[in-house]
Design an enzyme around this catalytic site. Structure first.
Site, PDB file in Angstrom:
ATOM      1  N   SER A 167       6.953  -5.152   2.992  1.00 27.74           N
ATOM      2  CA  SER A 167       5.705  -4.494   3.374  1.00 27.74           C
ATOM      3  C   SER A 167       4.631  -4.921   2.376  1.00 27.74           C
ATOM      4  O   SER A 167       4.898  -5.704   1.470  1.00 27.74           O
ATOM      5  CB  SER A 167       5.883  -2.980   3.326  1.00 27.74           C
ATOM      6  N   LYS A 168       3.448  -4.397   2.564  1.00 27.29           N
ATOM      7  CA  LYS A 168       2.337  -4.781   1.705  1.00 27.29           C
ATOM      8  C   LYS A 168       2.660  -4.651   0.226  1.00 27.29           C
ATOM      9  O   LYS A 168       2.385  -5.528  -0.573  1.00 27.29           O
ATOM     10  CB  LYS A 168       1.117  -3.909   2.019  1.00 27.29           C
TER      11      LYS A 168
END
Ligand code: GLU
Length: 465
Positions: free
Chosen positions: A245-246
């Site tokens: 994810s980010k």
């Protein structure tokens, strides 16, 4: 004769080029380069609701920054609609595709009945033409979809160049809709026509596409097209083993540029995400191309590891041409509104730091105090500018006004000051660092003084001593 290798990268422009996409692009590119083949860029923009021109630009920017030059393209699927429709027409004519008038409501009813019976819900083939079968009369006012006539028996199998043998039962595959009621082709179909028209020999892509592959192979066969090799790359996971994810680094590759990563570090890092060449960790783009082959890609998921990226980046910063580092630092500092005009020579300052940082942002941060009016934080001032330190810095300042400006003499001047004030080296050197640069840790203090230059040193010490 073996076919000329042709690979492609086929991103959907629905966001930036993130690290996973970049690795797919890198492997496809490297495989073509390794074999002296062609690398094609294709923009899969048929999802008009989610595709944007900004995302296309972000992909092109990312590819350019990574230096993954393509030989053909970018091709845009939206510009190839006529071709897809033409092939659909040919398939209808050849009987490998057919019109289906089942409405969404009917389809739902069919599925419900199947679920009630405990069967797997699927299209029941009512409009599928078969020898001797009488088809219903097309209803008025219903626009049909076009379905691919998938084989009903046997298996579709391929030797995946990454994952090994994979097979699906044809009985498990529905007759795929290849054109919607308005005639627009669907995703899997466009991919097939493109891979065929573009003569792709090796489809290297993320393993989220494994389930599309048997359908695509069947359509290619129905078209009499040569089926390419497929290699499905495993996911990249975060350092904690979770989906990337980010916060794990699944950001735009351009963010890595902003964050001060050199492109060679990013390429080297991505190359090792799921591929290896013995124990080699540090290698150039050229070596990578020379060594790269599909049989050394690991089928298991790779894990993203920021520390390793930092380690590689530090290595490449150490090795980088000073003029390049200076140009980068100059750009970053100018963006911050820092003028380099009347400070020391930038390359001289960088030479003090380029072996001590992990990123170009850290490098710019280290260099910045040499060009601005440094005001140490109140906390640091209170802690380090004791009366004893101030007295020592005052006499050091007087000494420095007169001595020759070279490291040996500067070092001697600091030592003399320590002796004079009965202080230990750090008791003078640390307040001196805080006074000059606003930080407690710097490279060797004599080297720092030498680079800052007499006038600035005297002026900065004058403000506190
Ligand atoms: N457009 C697809 C994606 O971005 C890739 C399709 C393919 O490589 O076949 O996931």
């Amino acid at each position: 004769m073996t076919r000329r290798i042709r690979t492609r990268f086929a991103p959907s422009p629905t966001g930036f080029l993130h690290i996973g996409g970049a690795r797919t692009a890198l492997f496809s590119w490297a495989y073509a380069r390794h074999h002296g083949g062609d690398f094609i860029l294709r923009i899969e923009d048929t999802d008009v609701a989610r595709s944007t021109p900004e995302a296309v630009q972000a992909i092109l920017d990312g590819m350019n920054w990574l230096g993954l030059e393509w030989d053909e393209g970018p091709f845009y699927q939206m510009q190839r609609m006529d071709r897809y429709k033409q092939v659909i027409g040919q398939m209808l004519e050849a009987g490998t595709a057919y019109y289906c008038y089942t409405t969404p409501e009917e389809l739902e009813a069919i599925r419900e009945a199947q679920r009630d019976r405990g069967d797997k819900p699927r299209y029941d083939g009512r409009w599928r033409p078969e020898a001797g079968k009488v088809l219903p009369t097309p209803p008025e006012g219903v626009k049909p979809v076009v379905r691919f006539k998938n084989p009903t028996s046997g298996k579709v199998a391929w030797k995946d160049v990454v994952k090994g043998d994979i097979e699906f039962d044809n009985a498990e595959l529905d007759d795929l809709i290849i054109a919607r009621p308005d005639g627009t082709p669907t995703y899997n179909f466009c991919v097939v026509v493109d891979d065929w028209d573009m003569g792709i020999t090796h489809v290297i892509r993320g393993d989220d596409h494994v389930n599309n592959t048997p359908r695509q192979i069947n359509i290619l066969r129905a078209l009499g097209a040569e089926v390419p090799e497929y290699g499905h790359l495993s996911m990249i996971l975060g350092s904690d083993g979770q989906k990337l994810s980010k916060r794990h680094g699944a950001v735009s590759v351009m963010q890595y540029d902003d964050d001060g990563y050199l492109v060679e570090a990013v390429i080297n890092y991505l190359a090792r995400l799921g591929w290896s060449h013995g124990d080699d960790e540090i290698f150039s783009r050229e070596q990578f191309v020379e060594w790269f082959d599909l049989d050394r890609i690991t089928p298991s998921a790779a894990q993203f590891n920021f520390e390793k990226l930092d380690w590689l980046n530090a290595h490449y910063i150490k090795q980088a041409d000073p003029a390049r580092l200076a140009a980068d630092a100059s750009r970053r500092l100018t963006q911050r509104g820092v003028s380099l005009a009347d400070g020391p020579a930038l390359e001289a300052v960088i030479a003090l730091y380029h072996e001590r940082v992990n990123t170009l942002v850290q490098l710019a941060d280290s260099v910045e105090p040499y060009y601005i009016d440094v005001t140490p934080s109140e906390e640091l001032a209170a802690q380090h500018f004791t009366d004893a330190a101030k007295a020592a810095l005052a006499s050091l300042r007087a000494r420095l006004a007169e001595v020759a400006w070279d490291k040996a003499t500067l070092s001697a001047a600091i030592k003399e000051t320590c002796t004079e004030h009965a202080l230990k080296m750090p008791q003078v050197a640390i307040p001196l660092r805080v006074a000059l640069l606003g930080v407690t840790q710097t490279p060797a203090i004599d080297a720092v003084l030498e680079v800052i230059g007499r006038d600035r040193v005297i002026a900065r010490l004058g403000r506190i001593a």
